[in-house]
Each structure stands twice: as structure tokens, then as C-alpha cells.
Design a protein around this motif. Structure first.
Motif, PDB file in Angstrom:
ATOM      1  N   GLN A  82       0.815  -1.214   0.000  1.00 51.17           N
ATOM      2  CA  GLN A  82       0.000   0.000   0.000  1.00 51.17           C
ATOM      3  C   GLN A  82       0.853   1.270   0.000  1.00 51.17           C
ATOM      4  N   LYS A  83       2.065   1.183   0.501  1.00 50.77           N
ATOM      5  CA  LYS A  83       2.950   2.354   0.564  1.00 50.77           C
ATOM      6  C   LYS A  83       4.293   1.976  -0.071  1.00 50.77           C
ATOM      7  N   ARG A  84       4.228   1.600  -1.335  1.00 50.40           N
ATOM      8  CA  ARG A  84       5.387   1.055  -2.034  1.00 50.40           C
ATOM      9  C   ARG A  84       6.509   2.081  -2.149  1.00 50.40           C
ATOM     10  N   ARG A  85       7.655   1.716  -1.620  1.00 50.80           N
ATOM     11  CA  ARG A  85       8.893   2.514  -1.672  1.00 50.80           C
ATOM     12  C   ARG A  85       8.751   3.886  -1.010  1.00 50.80           C
ATOM     13  N   ARG A  86       7.732   4.078  -0.206  1.00 50.98           N
ATOM     14  CA  ARG A  86       7.532   5.393   0.408  1.00 50.98           C
ATOM     15  C   ARG A  86       8.701   5.799   1.313  1.00 50.98           C
ATOM     16  N   PRO A  87       9.184   4.933   2.225  1.00 51.44           N
ATOM     17  CA  PRO A  87      10.317   5.359   3.069  1.00 51.44           C
ATOM     18  C   PRO A  87      11.557   5.715   2.258  1.00 51.44           C
ATOM     19  N   LEU A  88      11.833   4.964   1.199  1.00 50.16           N
ATOM     20  CA  LEU A  88      13.000   5.274   0.371  1.00 50.16           C
ATOM     21  C   LEU A  88      12.804   6.579  -0.390  1.00 50.16           C
ATOM     22  N   ALA A  89      11.586   6.838  -0.846  1.00 54.19           N
ATOM     23  CA  ALA A  89      11.307   8.091  -1.546  1.00 54.19           C
ATOM     24  C   ALA A  89      11.508   9.290  -0.630  1.00 54.19           C
ATOM     25  N   VAL A  90      11.090   9.165   0.632  1.00 50.77           N
ATOM     26  CA  VAL A  90      11.305  10.254   1.594  1.00 50.77           C
ATOM     27  C   VAL A  90      12.796  10.496   1.794  1.00 50.77           C
ATOM     28  N   ALA A  91      13.577   9.402   1.894  1.00 48.48           N
ATOM     29  CA  ALA A  91      15.027   9.549   2.062  1.00 48.48           C
ATOM     30  C   ALA A  91      15.658  10.222   0.843  1.00 48.48           C
ATOM     31  N   LEU A  92      15.250   9.812  -0.364  1.00 46.60           N
ATOM     32  CA  LEU A  92      15.792  10.418  -1.583  1.00 46.60           C
ATOM     33  C   LEU A  92      15.427  11.898  -1.670  1.00 46.60           C
ATOM     34  N   ALA A  93      14.181  12.227  -1.334  1.00 46.28           N
ATOM     35  CA  ALA A  93      13.758  13.627  -1.363  1.00 46.28           C
ATOM     36  C   ALA A  93      14.515  14.447  -0.309  1.00 46.28           C
ATOM     37  N   CYS A  94      14.691  13.876   0.890  1.00 48.98           N
ATOM     38  CA  CYS A  94      15.445  14.575   1.941  1.00 48.98           C
ATOM     39  C   CYS A  94      16.895  14.794   1.519  1.00 48.98           C
ATOM     40  N   HIS A  95      17.477  13.839   0.818  1.00 49.14           N
ATOM     41  CA  HIS A  95      18.854  13.974   0.339  1.00 49.14           C
ATOM     42  C   HIS A  95      19.006  15.239  -0.506  1.00 49.14           C
ATOM     43  N   HIS A  96      18.105  15.437  -1.445  1.00 47.40           N
ATOM     44  CA  HIS A  96      18.204  16.617  -2.315  1.00 47.40           C
ATOM     45  C   HIS A  96      17.823  17.892  -1.572  1.00 47.40           C
ATOM     46  N   LEU A  97      16.864  17.804  -0.647  1.00 48.35           N
ATOM     47  CA  LEU A  97      16.478  18.988   0.112  1.00 48.35           C
ATOM     48  C   LEU A  97      17.596  19.426   1.049  1.00 48.35           C
ATOM     49  N   LEU A  98      18.239  18.478   1.719  1.00 47.59           N
ATOM     50  CA  LEU A  98      19.326  18.820   2.635  1.00 47.59           C
ATOM     51  C   LEU A  98      20.511  19.427   1.891  1.00 47.59           C
ATOM     52  N   GLU A  99      20.735  18.986   0.669  1.00 50.03           N
ATOM     53  CA  GLU A  99      21.808  19.570  -0.132  1.00 50.03           C
ATOM     54  C   GLU A  99      21.564  21.053  -0.380  1.00 50.03           C
TER      55      GLU A  99
END
Length: 491
Positions: free
Chosen positions: A316-333
């Protein structure tokens, strides 16, 4: 007596923070380590507990960055128990509910109105809130076509007056309650719906989700239908209807950051590599937009990002935790000072665009690496950990590393550490934490990261309940003020 009051305030603050984490992350859906029923039962308990014991704070959480699922549950809970609130509380709740409904997607609001009707909630305040929301809709005719059952349910519940004649509301009433009585409609969508029953050309004039049903009825080829319907599709509908091997006809950079990360992770590795320039540019543009005024203000930032197997989420939440990590990676940069960001994935990968859920979660080893001084021997100003908190290679190492670091090497707190967790743990009624002294906040969308870091500091124990209440009061005032500016005064 003062000690007792302070203890009660501390417990209240902890309960509110616990509920905020749940309301941000949990959606009642299955997670990697817990089923949907466990999630729903856990949320049921939390909502009831906080509403009964801290009603004012329960209502104030509508002003926080909670997800739509829990916002709708809070609105339903407040409306169902109006008799438990004072007159002043009901006035404040009414303004908060109206402001939150204005932010929710219309399909979510119509679903909520259906739950209100099934629950038999029909007091005067509820009807007024529903009427005001319906009156503020920009095109009720469009809603009647796209969300027909929802509009019909809401209109019946509030006894919406639909006069006879050629007025727009009269046409909507005839469309909903007297279909087939009018030979034609002045509203273009209502008339397109009428003609679509026997005319293929009218199908493309309808909203995509409605047109799909008529296209199937007429036996239209999928390719022909999608080509005709493309001008009326939303951005997300275009993404969903394109095969992953095709380049989507949509401006990727205009998408929300976390939604874009989900789309990128759904692409095969070969396509990600082929579209590297386009996808990376879109992620960075979305990150700059999400950072806003905070861009470049966080100094030296090191991040530990979880791409272990559990980041695959659930069906139901496919790859959601990984997507948050990927988005945070670019936001933190973007949030870090130029050239002062360092992102470390638990798998050891160095290519963020090609990450995939794989392997154990060696958070402790990556935290050790992240605490190492960066270029020039400077320690990081901030360490951000994006993970579900299941440190298992070896188990518990991350918490021990952070405890020793804080107690022995950085007692002056030169480095601010925060853990953001995208996964709600039903058994613990909270997101999983790494260590007692590490502030942890739940996260659903990476765009909320700056605000969540502010909330997380209350969990560190260095601020009191008074500061938390003052923060909530500021958020409520800002929330209502924004809506008053954008939508007009909220009654």
C-alpha cells in the motif's frame, strides 16, 4: 503542588508530541513490519485518548503538517463530540475545521461528508461548515460530474436548496436528483455528461476519471482515448497513465518533491540512467522550491539515509520510506551551505539516483562516518538521520554511538542531531527512536523537514511544556491568518 503541575504539563507535552508524530506518518495502511488492522487500532486509541484528555491541543493539531487521513479523522472526531466542548472551544474548532477543509483535496472532503452522514452527525454547526465549504467551491457543476455521489450525499445532509429554473445551482440539483428531466444543460460539463451516453466525441470533454468509464462503455481503444483526454488530465493522471518506458508529457520540475522522488524510484534503472540529467535537474529544482527561505541556512550538514530492504515499504505504501530519504537527500543539499553537504546511504552507494531497497540497516556504522569532520577538519553543524530506526547491523549500535558522542565528545552540543522517521510503529504508538537523547520526529513528505526539525527540538527535553504550547498557538494563528488572507475571513 507546583511539582505535580509541572509533571502533568510534561506528560501532556509528551502525549501531544507522540500524537503529532502519529498524525504526520500513520495512514492506517500496512507498513513493512505491521498490518493495516494494527495501524488502524493504534490510531483509534491515540485519537480517542488525545481528544478526550487534551481537546484544545487535539484541535490545534489541525494547524500542523499532519497528513490528510488524520486531519479528516480529527475533523470527524470534533464534529461528533461537539457537546463535550465549551462555546469558546467550538468557535475556535469551527475556524480550524473550515481552514483545514479548504486545504484538503475535494475527494477527501466529500468522503468525510459521507462519514459524517453515516455517523448521524447533523447539528447546526456541522451543517453550516458543510454549506460554507460547498458554497466556496469554484465550480459545483464540475464537482457534481466528478464526485457525483459525494456531492449528492452532502447536499442531502445539509438540505441544500436547489431552486427550479435555469440557475447554476438549479441545474446541479436537476442533474443530481432529477436526471433526464432536462433536455440539455447550460453548464458545459453537465451537458457533456448527458451527451457522452450516446456520443463518443463528448467523452473527451469530461474529467479523466469520469471519461474512463464512458470510454470503456463505447469500446474506445485505450491509446485513442488517452490522446483525446490528455488536455484535461491533471499532472498526476498523466504520470499514472504513461508506461514507465515513455517520457511523460509533464513538467517534472513542477511536481512536489516527495511525489517526484516516488516517480523516479518507480522507473527502471536503465531509464533512470538514460534520463539522469533531466531527473536530477527536476529533483534539485523541486528541492530548491521546497527549501524556500531556508536555503543555505543550515551550515555544514551531514546526513545518514536509509536504503535498507525495509525502505521498500509495503504493497500500500510502495517505496515510500525510500522516496522520503531520496527527497530529503536533495532537500538537505539545498538547505546546507554551498558545498557543505555530505549524504551517506546505509548501503554504501554513492549514486542517489540509482538507490534501491537492499540489505540490512547498519545505521551505527554510517553515523560514525557522518560524525567524522568534513573538508578542512570541520565538524558538521547538523546531523540528520532519515530512517525507520531499525538499526540491526549490529543492533543498537547507532543509539550507543550517539549516546557516547553526546556525553563524551560533544557535551556542548556543537552538532545538532535529529532523527526523522517515515514509518509509524503501531505497537509503540509512535515512530521508532534511536536513543533517548536524540530528538525524533515523524515525517511523511520531505517538504515538511524544516518545520519538523523545529518540532523535534521539543522532544529533546531542553524546552518545557509552555514553549510547546506557545509554538502551537503561533502555528494556529499563522494557519488561520493564512487562510483569512487567501480565502477571506473564516467564520
Amino acid at each position: 503542588m507546583r511539582t505535580s503541575e509541572n509533571s502533568a504539563d510534561l506528560v501532556a507535552a509528551e502525549d501531544v508530541l507522540l500524537f503529532a508524530n502519529a498524525a504526520i506518518t500513520a495512514t492506517g495502511q500496512r507498513e513493512f513490519r505491521s498490518g493495516a488492522l494494527d495501524q488502524q487500532l493504534s490510531l483509534d486509541f491515540l485519537h480517542t485518548y488525545v481528544r478526550v484528555n487534551y481537546r484544545r491541543l487535539y484541535a490545534a493539531s489541525l494547524a500542523l503538517d499532519i497528513n490528510d487521513h488524520n486531519a479528516a479523522r480529527i475533523v470527524l472526531g470534533l464534529l461528533a463530540t461537539a457537546g463535550e466542548a465549551s462555546a469558546e472551544e467550538r468557535r475556535t474548532e469551527g475556524r480550524l475545521i473550515a481552514a483545514r477543509l479548504a486545504r484538503l483535496p475535494p475527494q477527501r472532503v466529500y468522503r468525510l461528508f459521507g462519514e459524517v452522514r453515516r455517523a448521524g452527525i447533523n447539528n447546526r454547526r456541522t451543517r453550516a461548515i458543510m454549506r460554507d465549504w460547498l458554497a466556496a467551491r469554484p465550480d459545483l457543476g464540475h464537482d457534481a460530474v466528478k464526485y457525483r455521489s459525494g456531492v449528492k450525499t452532502a447536499a442531502r445532509h445539509v438540505h441544500l436548496r436547489c431552486p427550479q429554473g435555469a440557475e447554476p445551482l438549479a441545474e446541479v440539483g436537476a442533474f443530481l436528483f432529477r436526471p433526464g428531466k432536462l433536455p440539455r444543460y447550460e453548464h458545459p460539463l453537465l451537458d457533456a455528461w448527458r451527451r457522452a451516453h450516446y456520443e463518443q466525441g463528448a467523452v473527451a470533454e469530461l474529467p479523466f476519471t469520469v471519461a474512463e468509464g464512458f470510454a470503456a462503455r463505447h469500446g474506445m481503444k485505450r491509446e485513442v482515448f488517452l490522446k483525446r483526454a490528455a488536455p484535461r488530465m491533471t499532472r498526476l493522471e498523466r504520470l499514472r497513465t504513461h508506461a514507465v518506458t515513455q517520457r511523460p508529457d509533464v513538467d517534472l520540475a513542477a511536481m512536489p518533491l516527495t511525489r517526484l522522488a516516488l516517480y523516479v524510484l518507480a522507473l527502471p534503472f536503465e531509464q533512470r540512467a538514460a534520463l539522469r540529467t533531466e531527473l536530477t535537474g527536476a529533483l534539485r529544482t523541486a528541492a530548491r522550491r521546497a527549501a524556500g527561505k531556508h536555503a543555505g541556512s543550515w551550515g555544514r550538514v551531514h546526513a545518514v539515509l536509509d536504503d535498507s530492504f525495509s525502505s521498500s515499504g509495503s504493497g500500500q505504501k510502495r517505496r515510500r520510506p525510500l522516496a522520503v530519504a531520496l527527497a530529503c537527500h536533495h532537500l538537505l543539499e539545498v538547505l546546507a551551505a554551498p558545498g557543505a553537504y555530505r549524504g551517506l546511504w546505509t548501503s554504501g552507494r554513492g549514486d542517489a539516483l540509482l538507490v534501491r531497497p537492499w540489505g540490512p540497516t547498519p545505521l551505527g556504522m554510517r553515523v560514525l562516518d557522518a560524525l567524522e569532520p568534513g573538508p578542512g577538519g570541520a565538524e558538521p553543524d547538523r546531523l540528520v538521520i532519515v530512517s525507520d530506526g531499525w538499526d540491526n547491523a549490529p543492533a543498537g549500535l547507532a543509539g550507543e554511538v550517539l549516546r557516547v558522542w553526546r556525553a563524551q565528545l560533544d557535551p556542548g552540543r556543537r552538532t545538532a542531531v535529529v532523527h526523522v522517521n517515515p514509518v509509524y510503529e503501531a505497537d509503540g504508538f509512535d515512530v521508532r527512536r534511536l536513543a533517548v537523547g536524540v530528538p525524533t520526529a515523524g515525517i511523511r513528505d520531505a517538504e515538511d523537514l524544516p518545520a519538523l526539525v523545529e518540532i523535534a527540538r521539543f522532544a529533546e527535553g531542553r524546552t518545557g511544556a509552555a514553549e510547546l504550547h506557545a509554538y502551537l498557538d503561533r502555528r494556529v494563528a499563522l494557519f488561520l491568518g493564512e487562510k483569512a488572507t487567501e480565502k477571506g475571513a473564516v467564520a
